[in-house]
Design a protein around this motif. Sequence first.
Motif, mmCIF file in Angstrom:
data_model
loop_
_atom_site.group_PDB
_atom_site.id
_atom_site.type_symbol
_atom_site.label_atom_id
_atom_site.label_comp_id
_atom_site.label_asym_id
_atom_site.label_seq_id
_atom_site.Cartn_x
_atom_site.Cartn_y
_atom_site.Cartn_z
ATOM 1 N N ALA A 88 -29.713 -63.539 80.312
ATOM 2 C CA ALA A 88 -30.344 -63.950 81.570
ATOM 3 C C ALA A 88 -31.861 -64.056 81.401
ATOM 4 C CB ALA A 88 -29.996 -62.965 82.683
ATOM 5 N N ARG A 89 -32.445 -63.102 80.692
ATOM 6 C CA ARG A 89 -33.900 -63.112 80.476
ATOM 7 C C ARG A 89 -34.323 -64.360 79.699
ATOM 8 N NH1 ARG A 89 -36.280 -61.789 76.110
ATOM 9 N NH2 ARG A 89 -34.578 -60.504 75.363
ATOM 10 N N ILE A 90 -33.587 -64.684 78.643
ATOM 11 C CA ILE A 90 -33.921 -65.867 77.829
ATOM 12 C C ILE A 90 -33.787 -67.149 78.652
ATOM 13 C CG2 ILE A 90 -33.147 -67.282 75.888
ATOM 14 C CD1 ILE A 90 -32.435 -64.684 74.459
ATOM 15 N N LEU A 91 -32.716 -67.231 79.420
ATOM 16 C CA LEU A 91 -32.512 -68.424 80.255
ATOM 17 C C LEU A 91 -33.622 -68.567 81.285
ATOM 18 C CD1 LEU A 91 -28.651 -68.189 80.772
ATOM 19 C CD2 LEU A 91 -29.883 -69.796 79.296
ATOM 20 N N LYS A 92 -34.051 -67.460 81.876
ATOM 21 C CA LYS A 92 -35.134 -67.482 82.866
ATOM 22 C C LYS A 92 -36.456 -67.871 82.212
ATOM 23 C CE LYS A 92 -37.383 -66.561 86.665
ATOM 24 N NZ LYS A 92 -37.824 -67.720 87.382
ATOM 25 N N GLU A 93 -36.726 -67.318 81.036
ATOM 26 C CA GLU A 93 -37.966 -67.643 80.319
ATOM 27 C C GLU A 93 -38.057 -69.129 79.992
ATOM 28 O OE1 GLU A 93 -37.980 -65.090 76.892
ATOM 29 O OE2 GLU A 93 -38.640 -63.339 78.057
ATOM 30 N N ASN A 94 -36.914 -69.769 79.814
ATOM 31 C CA ASN A 94 -36.877 -71.195 79.496
ATOM 32 C C ASN A 94 -36.641 -72.061 80.731
ATOM 33 O OD1 ASN A 94 -37.001 -71.650 76.405
ATOM 34 N ND2 ASN A 94 -35.797 -69.793 76.691
ATOM 35 N N ASN A 95 -36.773 -71.457 81.905
ATOM 36 C CA ASN A 95 -36.638 -72.159 83.194
ATOM 37 C C ASN A 95 -35.290 -72.865 83.350
ATOM 38 O OD1 ASN A 95 -39.247 -71.429 84.128
ATOM 39 N ND2 ASN A 95 -40.128 -73.021 82.829
ATOM 40 N N LEU A 96 -34.248 -72.289 82.777
ATOM 41 C CA LEU A 96 -32.910 -72.858 82.921
ATOM 42 C C LEU A 96 -32.176 -72.286 84.128
ATOM 43 C CD1 LEU A 96 -31.955 -72.929 79.161
ATOM 44 C CD2 LEU A 96 -32.296 -74.911 80.638
ATOM 45 N N ILE A 97 -32.585 -71.104 84.579
ATOM 46 C CA ILE A 97 -32.010 -70.499 85.783
ATOM 47 C C ILE A 97 -33.158 -70.079 86.700
ATOM 48 C CG2 ILE A 97 -29.886 -69.715 84.683
ATOM 49 C CD1 ILE A 97 -31.138 -66.901 84.504
ATOM 50 N N ARG A 98 -32.860 -69.973 87.991
ATOM 51 C CA ARG A 98 -33.885 -69.570 88.959
ATOM 52 C C ARG A 98 -34.097 -68.069 88.987
ATOM 53 N NH1 ARG A 98 -31.767 -71.545 94.243
ATOM 54 N NH2 ARG A 98 -29.891 -71.806 93.064
#
Length: 144
Positions: A88-98
Amino acid sequence: MRRDVLVGVFLGIGIGLILSSGFNMILHQNKRIIDEEFIKSEAKKIGMIDPVEYFDKRDMNIKIDTKEDKDKKIIIEIQKGYKSEDVARILKENNLIRSEEEFLNKINNKNLENKLRWGKYEFTSKDSEDQIIEKIIKGKNVKE
């Protein structure tokens, strides 16, 4: 004689004010000047915080979506041993999730937290959370 008494009273009051102001200036001459740093340090002593220190700077990135940005390919790597929180952290850092929290709630509600597979994945910023989850669970890795 009344006039003399009134003049004396006012003169005494005036002299008293002048003397007390002078003494006040002399006594408080070495006091600390109240500046912004002093106020902040005193506020911290009583438990107040400076909100700027607690903002998540990653959330402050303002970005205007363009067609080019929406089609941009983003490759992330989920390493072996990563937990769902790491994903989740990686996805958030890459702006893939809100939101990391919303993403984790979705995974937990579907009992998928232990089904996330490690590897390299390619996404675009137009991918939905469900599409992202599906890719990671099916293990659709990027071919190198």
